[in-house]
Design an enzyme around this catalytic site. Sequence first.
Site, PDB file in Angstrom:
ATOM      1  N   SER A  37     -10.242  -1.741   0.958  1.00 26.45           N
ATOM      2  CA  SER A  37      -9.305  -2.814   0.658  1.00 26.45           C
ATOM      3  C   SER A  37     -10.064  -4.121   0.396  1.00 26.45           C
ATOM      4  CB  SER A  37      -8.294  -2.929   1.806  1.00 26.45           C
ATOM      5  OG  SER A  37      -7.176  -3.692   1.429  1.00 26.45           O
TER       6      SER A  37
ATOM      7  N   ASP B 206      -0.103   5.277  -1.565  1.00 27.00           N
ATOM      8  CA  ASP B 206      -0.364   3.880  -1.219  1.00 27.00           C
ATOM      9  C   ASP B 206       0.739   2.990  -1.798  1.00 27.00           C
ATOM     10  OD1 ASP B 206      -1.436   1.309  -0.820  1.00 27.00           O
ATOM     11  OD2 ASP B 206      -3.488   1.999  -1.144  1.00 27.00           O
TER      12      ASP B 206
ATOM     13  N   HIS C 282      -2.351   3.444   2.435  1.00 28.24           N
ATOM     14  CA  HIS C 282      -3.401   2.449   2.253  1.00 28.24           C
ATOM     15  C   HIS C 282      -4.509   2.532   3.302  1.00 28.24           C
ATOM     16  CE1 HIS C 282      -4.991  -1.153   0.390  1.00 28.24           C
ATOM     17  NE2 HIS C 282      -5.086  -1.749   1.570  1.00 28.24           N
TER      18      HIS C 282
END
Length: 253
Positions: free
Chosen positions: A80, A206, A234
């Site tokens: 991320s 996600d 995610h």
Amino acid sequence: MTLHVDQRGSGPDLVLLHGWALHGGAWSSVAARLAARFRLHVIDLPGHGHSRDLAFTDLDSLAAQVAPAVPEGSVVCGWSLGAQVAMRLAEAASLGIRALGLVASTPSFVTRDGWSPGIAPAVLEGFRRDLRRDRIATVRAFLQLNARGASGARACVRRLEALIGERPAASGAALAAGLDVLACTDLRTRSAALSQPALVIHGLRDELVPVEAGRLLAASLPNARFVGIDDAAHAPLVSHADALATALERLDG
């Protein structure tokens, strides 16, 4: 204060970078497997965990503080926000980063002209407002977004909440600066210059960073492969640690 780095294992150097509001402990399940193949350097990003007292203002200052902890010739894997740091580090010729792992990653978290697979800027601005009012509730809501869509989402949220409590909480300044990075960073025009072998690994469920963002990122990198993880959202490093570790083992050698 210096950047906190957990080191373990033996083999080629592999640096692991976490995402917003978490810390290096988020990698614990994946690291337990990868330590048999790599010498791991698991970093608490500035403002997070045991690096809580360090500050940053933007992606460049974040990467600049991480760079001294990255051995020359490392594989660097980010999740991320950490993936954007990894891509920024890969631009530095002096580090000689030899391969990239980009997990739940995107060149732009928000939608822009010509870029639809992101969240609306207004959503991120809402997180900013909520953060000023109630930091704990805002982080908790974000953890729920990390798991939403995954099989076993509730268990994933519980695990994320347990992990986040294992080290000092990210500072309010770091959380705010991190949201600014997510809002402002656009790496679309820079990704084509990253020639390292790369794995772009994405949960196919996600709901925070659409899978199309990962596919487009992989297509923009000169030497990348896309790997999808079924039933993951995610946070595959928590919900699907074995599948993620299996994918990352391909970066060995």
